[in-house]
Design a protein around this motif. Structure first.
Motif, PDB file in Angstrom:
ATOM      1  N   VAL A  12       1.136  -0.708   0.038  1.00  0.00           N
ATOM      2  CA  VAL A  12       0.005  -0.099   0.005  1.00  0.00           C
ATOM      3  C   VAL A  12       0.614   1.328   0.148  1.00  0.00           C
ATOM      4  N   ASN A  72       9.018   4.372   3.107  1.00  0.00           N
ATOM      5  CA  ASN A  72       8.960   4.388   1.666  1.00  0.00           C
ATOM      6  C   ASN A  72      10.127   3.715   0.917  1.00  0.00           C
ATOM      7  N   GLY A  74       9.526   1.410  -1.766  1.00  0.00           N
ATOM      8  CA  GLY A  74       9.458   0.047  -2.841  1.00  0.00           C
ATOM      9  C   GLY A  74       8.294  -0.564  -3.338  1.00  0.00           C
ATOM     10  N   ALA A  78       7.905  -3.903  -0.010  1.00  0.00           N
ATOM     11  CA  ALA A  78       6.521  -4.065   0.439  1.00  0.00           C
ATOM     12  C   ALA A  78       6.495  -5.428   0.231  1.00  0.00           C
ATOM     13  N   ASP A  95      -2.161  -5.950  -5.572  1.00  0.00           N
ATOM     14  CA  ASP A  95      -2.124  -4.685  -5.496  1.00  0.00           C
ATOM     15  C   ASP A  95      -3.256  -4.588  -5.010  1.00  0.00           C
ATOM     16  N   ALA A  96      -2.526  -3.216  -4.222  1.00  0.00           N
ATOM     17  CA  ALA A  96      -3.957  -2.763  -3.922  1.00  0.00           C
ATOM     18  C   ALA A  96      -4.840  -1.429  -3.642  1.00  0.00           C
ATOM     19  N   ASP A  97      -4.775  -1.099  -5.204  1.00  0.00           N
ATOM     20  CA  ASP A  97      -5.606  -0.725  -6.062  1.00  0.00           C
ATOM     21  C   ASP A  97      -6.583  -0.625  -6.962  1.00  0.00           C
ATOM     22  N   GLN A  99      -7.396  -2.825  -8.930  1.00  0.00           N
ATOM     23  CA  GLN A  99      -7.214  -3.284 -10.765  1.00  0.00           C
ATOM     24  C   GLN A  99      -6.817  -4.457 -11.224  1.00  0.00           C
ATOM     25  N   GLN A 205      -3.562   7.390  -7.878  1.00  0.00           N
ATOM     26  CA  GLN A 205      -2.367   7.628  -9.040  1.00  0.00           C
ATOM     27  C   GLN A 205      -1.663   6.595  -8.694  1.00  0.00           C
ATOM     28  N   ARG A 213      10.363   3.142 -15.190  1.00  0.00           N
ATOM     29  CA  ARG A 213      10.172   1.358 -15.578  1.00  0.00           C
ATOM     30  C   ARG A 213      11.052   0.512 -16.218  1.00  0.00           C
TER      31      ARG A 213
HETATM   32  N1  UDP Z   1       2.743   0.817  -4.364  1.00  0.00           N
HETATM   33  C1  UDP Z   1       3.848   0.600  -3.402  1.00  0.00           C
HETATM   34  N2  UDP Z   1       5.376   1.293  -2.394  1.00  0.00           N
HETATM   35  C2  UDP Z   1       5.781   1.910  -4.317  1.00  0.00           C
HETATM   36  C3  UDP Z   1       4.714   1.776  -5.244  1.00  0.00           C
HETATM   37  C4  UDP Z   1       3.361   1.365  -5.151  1.00  0.00           C
HETATM   38  O1  UDP Z   1       3.796  -0.241  -2.257  1.00  0.00           O
HETATM   39  O2  UDP Z   1       6.778   2.735  -3.862  1.00  0.00           O
HETATM   40  C5  UDP Z   1       1.905  -0.051  -4.076  1.00  0.00           C
HETATM   41  C6  UDP Z   1       1.061   0.551  -4.857  1.00  0.00           C
HETATM   42  O3  UDP Z   1       0.214   0.920  -3.987  1.00  0.00           O
HETATM   43  C7  UDP Z   1      -0.298  -0.548  -5.765  1.00  0.00           C
HETATM   44  C8  UDP Z   1       0.900  -1.320  -6.637  1.00  0.00           C
HETATM   45  O4  UDP Z   1       2.501  -1.462  -5.449  1.00  0.00           O
HETATM   46  O5  UDP Z   1      -0.977  -1.445  -4.516  1.00  0.00           O
HETATM   47  C9  UDP Z   1       0.942  -0.903  -7.348  1.00  0.00           C
HETATM   48  O6  UDP Z   1       1.390   0.354  -7.503  1.00  0.00           O
HETATM   49  P1  UDP Z   1       0.743   1.259  -8.875  1.00  0.00           P
HETATM   50  O7  UDP Z   1      -0.595   0.526  -9.007  1.00  0.00           O
HETATM   51  O8  UDP Z   1       1.078   2.083  -8.846  1.00  0.00           O
HETATM   52  O9  UDP Z   1       1.411   0.189 -10.104  1.00  0.00           O
HETATM   53  P2  UDP Z   1       0.395  -0.067 -11.977  1.00  0.00           P
HETATM   54  O10 UDP Z   1      -0.453  -0.551 -11.739  1.00  0.00           O
HETATM   55  O11 UDP Z   1      -0.062   1.470 -12.308  1.00  0.00           O
HETATM   56  O12 UDP Z   1       2.464  -0.618 -12.314  1.00  0.00           O
END
Ligand code: UDP
Ligand code: MG
Length: 245
Positions: A12, A72, A74, A78, A95-97, A99, A205, A213
């Motif tokens: 998260v 933080n 990365g 985590a 992921d926590a978002d 998606q 975001q 990346r």
């Molecule tokens: N996340 C994290 N630390 C970070 C960057 C991202 O824990 O420094 C987590 C973020 O909260 C999410 C997951 O990693 O749960 C994926 O991140 P993000 O959705 O931004 O990546 P994307 O889907 O855009 O590749």
């Protein structure tokens, strides 16, 4: 505590709006299936209310364990903390978002059992990201596989189910969560893939841009390739001392 059948883990970083919805979806997906499970959330030094929200949610979800990194560090860090803290026989990460869709978890467990594999890696078939993000991923996957010699379809998909012994054998480095299926294979375990759902990010975001990346990823490809070549891959055929006694 008895070992749970399953640990659901997620990193998260500033996902305050997503957390309550995510927990509700995880509980709904796993309810009434006869599995014991825990949820391990790792707050990666969020600067919003994510950690406070997680603590509030504990009243509703007693199976929720919360870890907070000091700052933080990365996504890989985590996840590494989550995998070490997790006690389940199987561990699923997402992921926590929102998606990834927790509703995919039961089918992934079935796939693991039926295939006899050690890991099920999700493939986002209906990828719901911008065109440029999808393009970056396509190039990223192609370059990664070309350099590491693997054939994983969607290494960037965070939804992955793995047996605890397989994840225990993998040593992670910053950025390496994208190579997990390859690293698990290098360690001698079997990985299968399956299609999973994908949804647009509604709240918060993305934490990555095209540049961090692509360039970091390329260096990682060569590091992973090197690891594959230098992996200690031996079986003990005979142990003289074990026979004595
Ligand atoms: N996340 C994290 N630390 C970070 C960057 C991202 O824990 O420094 C987590 C973020 O909260 C999410 C997951 O990693 O749960 C994926 O991140 P993000 O959705 O931004 O990546 P994307 O889907 O855009 O590749
Ligand atoms: Mg995301």
């Amino acid at each position: 505590m008895n070992q749970p059948d399953l640990s659901v883990v997620f990193p998260v970083y500033n996902e305050e709006e997503n957390i309550p919805l995510l927990l509700r979806e995880i509980a709904a997906a796993l309810e009434g299936r006869g599995w014991t499970y825990e949820i391990v959330a790792v707050d990666d030094g969020s600067t919003d209310r994510s950690l406070a929200v997680l603590r509030e949610q504990r009243a509703r979800y007693p199976m929720l364990r919360i870890l907070a990194l000091a700052k933080n560090t990365g996504q890989t860090a985590a996840l590494d903390a989550a995998w070490h803290a997790a006690q389940g026989k199987l561990i699923v990460s997402l992921d926590a978002d929102l998606q990834n869709d927790p509703a995919d978890i039961p089918a992934m467990i079935t796939k693991l059992e039926e295939s006899g594999a050690d890991m099920v890696a999700g493939v986002r078939v209906n990828r719901r990201d911008t065109w440029s993000r999808k393009m970056q991923s396509r190039i990223g996957n192609g370059v990664r596989n070309w350099i590491t010699g693997d054939d994983i379809t969607d290494t960037g998909c965070s939804l992955k189910l793995v047996k605890r012994e397989a994840i225990d054998r993998v040593r992670l480095f910053t950025g390496m969560h994208r190579f997990l299926p390859t690293l698990v294979r290098y360690a001698g375990y079997r990985v299968v893939e399956m299609p999973v759902n994908h949804r647009p990010r509604q709240f918060g975001q993305s934490k990555y841009g095209a540049m961090n990346r692509a360039f970091r990823g390329l260096a990682d490809c060569f590091a992973v390739r090197w690891m594959g070549k230098r992996m200690l891959n031996y079986r003990v055929a005979e142990d003289g001392n074990a026979a004595r006694e």
